[in-house]
Design a protein around this motif. Structure first.
Motif, short mmCIF file in Angstrom:
data_model
loop_
_atom_site.label_atom_id
_atom_site.label_comp_id
_atom_site.label_asym_id
_atom_site.label_seq_id
_atom_site.Cartn_x
_atom_site.Cartn_y
_atom_site.Cartn_z
N UNK A 17 3.78 3.73 1.16
CA UNK A 17 4.35 2.44 1.55
C UNK A 17 5.78 2.26 1.05
N UNK A 18 6.06 2.76 -0.16
CA UNK A 18 7.42 2.59 -0.70
C UNK A 18 8.28 3.84 -0.46
N UNK A 19 7.68 4.88 0.08
CA UNK A 19 8.44 6.06 0.45
C UNK A 19 8.75 7.01 -0.69
N UNK A 37 5.32 -5.34 -8.55
CA UNK A 37 4.57 -5.18 -7.30
C UNK A 37 5.22 -6.01 -6.19
N UNK A 38 5.58 -7.25 -6.52
CA UNK A 38 6.22 -8.13 -5.54
C UNK A 38 7.61 -7.62 -5.17
N UNK A 44 0.60 -7.49 -0.85
CA UNK A 44 -0.69 -7.46 -0.14
C UNK A 44 -1.73 -6.61 -0.88
N UNK A 45 -1.29 -5.74 -1.81
CA UNK A 45 -2.24 -4.94 -2.60
C UNK A 45 -2.90 -5.76 -3.70
N UNK A 74 -1.98 2.17 -8.95
CA UNK A 74 -3.08 3.00 -8.45
C UNK A 74 -3.86 2.23 -7.40
N UNK A 75 -3.94 2.76 -6.19
CA UNK A 75 -4.70 2.08 -5.14
C UNK A 75 -6.19 2.11 -5.46
N UNK A 76 -6.94 1.20 -4.84
CA UNK A 76 -8.39 1.24 -5.04
C UNK A 76 -8.94 2.57 -4.57
N UNK A 77 -9.94 3.07 -5.25
CA UNK A 77 -10.56 4.33 -4.87
C UNK A 77 -11.45 4.08 -3.67
#
Length: 80
Positions: A17-19, A37-38, A44-45, A74-77
C-alpha cells in the motif's frame, strides 16, 4: 536541533500500500504510532487487526515514539 526520524518497517499488504518495506517519518513531539499510521494514509487498517511493534516489541498503537525508534506495521495474519 536537526530533525530526527522514526524508521517504519511495513510488511505484506501494508508494504504494498505504501510502495516500500521501509520508510522514514519525521519525528515530532508526541508522535504516536497511530499518528504514523495516519500520516502514511493507512488509517483503514486501524480497525482491521493491525499489530504494531516499537523497537522489536509488540505494543499498543497509542505508544509515543522517540527519534531513532523503529516501528513495525504488521497486517493481521490471514489463515487458510
Amino acid at each position: 536541533m536537526a530533525a530526527g526520524y522514526v524508521r517504519v518497517l511495513a510488511f505484506g499488504p501494508i508494504a504494498e500500500a505504501i510502495g516500500s518495506r521501509t520508510s522514514k517519518i519525521e519525528w515530532r513531539d508526541n508522535l504516536s504510532i497511530e499518528d504514523i499510521v495516519v500520516d502514511l494514509g493507512l488509517e483503514h487498517w486501524l480497525g482491521q487487526g493491525l499489530t504494531v511493534a516499537l523497537n522489536g516489541e509488540r505494543c499498543p498503537i497509542d505508544v509515543h515514539c522517540q527519534q531513532g525508534d523503529e516501528v513495525a506495521l504488521l497486517p493481521p495474519v490471514s489463515g487458510g
